[in-house]
Design a protein around this motif. Structure first.
Motif, PDB file in Angstrom:
ATOM      1  N   PRO A  57      -1.472   3.253 -12.671  1.00  0.00           N
ATOM      2  CA  PRO A  57      -2.751   3.178 -13.380  1.00  0.00           C
ATOM      3  C   PRO A  57      -3.039   1.806 -13.988  1.00  0.00           C
ATOM      4  CG  PRO A  57      -1.548   5.151 -14.030  1.00  0.00           C
ATOM      5  CD  PRO A  57      -0.632   4.334 -13.176  1.00  0.00           C
ATOM      6  N   ALA A  58      -2.016   1.108 -14.449  1.00  0.00           N
ATOM      7  CA  ALA A  58      -2.238  -0.217 -15.035  1.00  0.00           C
ATOM      8  C   ALA A  58      -2.701  -1.199 -13.967  1.00  0.00           C
ATOM      9  CB  ALA A  58      -0.959  -0.713 -15.690  1.00  0.00           C
ATOM     10  N   ARG A  59      -2.126  -1.127 -12.772  1.00  0.00           N
ATOM     11  CA  ARG A  59      -2.527  -2.022 -11.690  1.00  0.00           C
ATOM     12  C   ARG A  59      -3.956  -1.712 -11.242  1.00  0.00           C
ATOM     13  NH1 ARG A  59       0.157  -5.382  -7.650  1.00  0.00           N
ATOM     14  NH2 ARG A  59       1.931  -5.265  -9.028  1.00  0.00           N
ATOM     15  N   ILE A  60      -4.299  -0.446 -11.165  1.00  0.00           N
ATOM     16  CA  ILE A  60      -5.660  -0.066 -10.780  1.00  0.00           C
ATOM     17  C   ILE A  60      -6.657  -0.563 -11.824  1.00  0.00           C
ATOM     18  CG2 ILE A  60      -7.203   1.904 -10.437  1.00  0.00           C
ATOM     19  CD1 ILE A  60      -4.804   3.365  -9.199  1.00  0.00           C
ATOM     20  N   ALA A  61      -6.314  -0.421 -13.103  1.00  0.00           N
ATOM     21  CA  ALA A  61      -7.197  -0.923 -14.166  1.00  0.00           C
ATOM     22  C   ALA A  61      -7.336  -2.441 -14.076  1.00  0.00           C
ATOM     23  CB  ALA A  61      -6.652  -0.517 -15.528  1.00  0.00           C
ATOM     24  N   GLY A  62      -6.267  -3.119 -13.711  1.00  0.00           N
ATOM     25  CA  GLY A  62      -6.337  -4.572 -13.534  1.00  0.00           C
ATOM     26  C   GLY A  62      -7.274  -4.962 -12.400  1.00  0.00           C
ATOM     27  N   TYR A  63      -7.215  -4.228 -11.292  1.00  0.00           N
ATOM     28  CA  TYR A  63      -8.111  -4.516 -10.168  1.00  0.00           C
ATOM     29  C   TYR A  63      -9.573  -4.245 -10.531  1.00  0.00           C
ATOM     30  CZ  TYR A  63      -4.083  -4.949  -7.065  1.00  0.00           C
ATOM     31  OH  TYR A  63      -2.919  -5.349  -6.471  1.00  0.00           O
ATOM     32  N   LEU A  99       0.809  -1.212   0.000  1.00  0.00           N
ATOM     33  CA  LEU A  99       0.000   0.000   0.000  1.00  0.00           C
ATOM     34  C   LEU A  99       0.845   1.266   0.000  1.00  0.00           C
ATOM     35  CD1 LEU A  99      -2.828  -1.031   2.484  1.00  0.00           C
ATOM     36  CD2 LEU A  99      -2.928  -0.903   0.003  1.00  0.00           C
ATOM     37  N   ALA A 100       2.132   1.160   0.373  1.00  0.00           N
ATOM     38  CA  ALA A 100       3.005   2.326   0.377  1.00  0.00           C
ATOM     39  C   ALA A 100       3.569   2.634  -1.006  1.00  0.00           C
ATOM     40  CB  ALA A 100       4.152   2.110   1.358  1.00  0.00           C
ATOM     41  N   ALA A 101       3.434   1.715  -1.942  1.00  0.00           N
ATOM     42  CA  ALA A 101       3.957   1.920  -3.289  1.00  0.00           C
ATOM     43  C   ALA A 101       3.153   3.003  -4.002  1.00  0.00           C
ATOM     44  CB  ALA A 101       3.889   0.612  -4.080  1.00  0.00           C
ATOM     45  N   PRO A 102       3.786   3.717  -4.912  1.00  0.00           N
ATOM     46  CA  PRO A 102       3.046   4.735  -5.672  1.00  0.00           C
ATOM     47  C   PRO A 102       1.953   4.092  -6.526  1.00  0.00           C
ATOM     48  CG  PRO A 102       5.294   4.519  -6.501  1.00  0.00           C
ATOM     49  CD  PRO A 102       5.193   3.647  -5.295  1.00  0.00           C
ATOM     50  N   LEU A 103       0.917   4.870  -6.796  1.00  0.00           N
ATOM     51  CA  LEU A 103      -0.208   4.357  -7.585  1.00  0.00           C
ATOM     52  C   LEU A 103       0.228   4.095  -9.021  1.00  0.00           C
ATOM     53  CD1 LEU A 103      -3.101   6.634  -6.339  1.00  0.00           C
ATOM     54  CD2 LEU A 103      -2.653   4.285  -5.725  1.00  0.00           C
TER      55      LEU A 103
END
Length: 152
Positions: free
Chosen positions: A33-39, A27-31
């Motif tokens: 966008p590809a990971r958020i789209a995957g979720y 959770l400390a890693a920077p956001l």
């Protein structure tokens, strides 16, 4: 002879700069966008599996329920392995749970998607149990090719 003694090696580089801290993870890693789209994509897949599961388990009760729960397990564990984190299993589980709760709310006429109370209870509790099992697995299986050990 020189009067200087050899210095002990220090972890800091020779330039005198302080050592670098490791890159943040979790959770400390920077956001990204590809990971958020995957979720989000996994959550949408969870909702689609919930819709298909409600129809299948209501149509063919004992076998359809097993097929629907196997689809849930495949999606939740597949998300866990694909992403490599517990959130990979929780994202499709959240989409699945939201879709099931929305399908539980009946229409004004009194109809709802689920066939009977037993199938509903088993699908709901079984799906939540599968989601918890997939999200709380301690470690993902490691491939033998990434271990660096020689051999076939």
């Amino acid at each position: 002879m020189s009067s200087r003694r050899p210095r002990a090696s220090s972890p800091a580089p020779r330039t005198g700069a302080p050592p670098r801290s490791p890159a943040p993870t979790g959770l400390a890693a920077p956001l990204d966008p590809a990971r958020i789209a995957g979720y989000v994509g996994l959550a949408v897949l969870g909702a689609l599996v919930a819709l298909a599961g409600t129809l299948v388990q209501a149509a063919w009760f004992p076998g359809g329920l097993l097929i629907a729960l196997a689809a849930c397990a495949g999606l939740f564990y597949g998300g866990r392995v694909l992403v490599g984190t517990q959130l990979g299993a929780l994202a499709p589980a959240a989409g699945w749970l939201i879709a099931v709760v929305l399908l539980l709310s009946g229409r004004p006429e009194g109809d709802y998607v689920f066939g009977d109370e037993l199938g509903l209870a088993l699908f709901l509790l079984g799906g939540m149990g599968v989601a918890v099992m997939c999200a709380t697995t301690s470690r993902l299986p490691q491939s033998a090719t990434n271990t660096g050990r020689p051999g076939p």
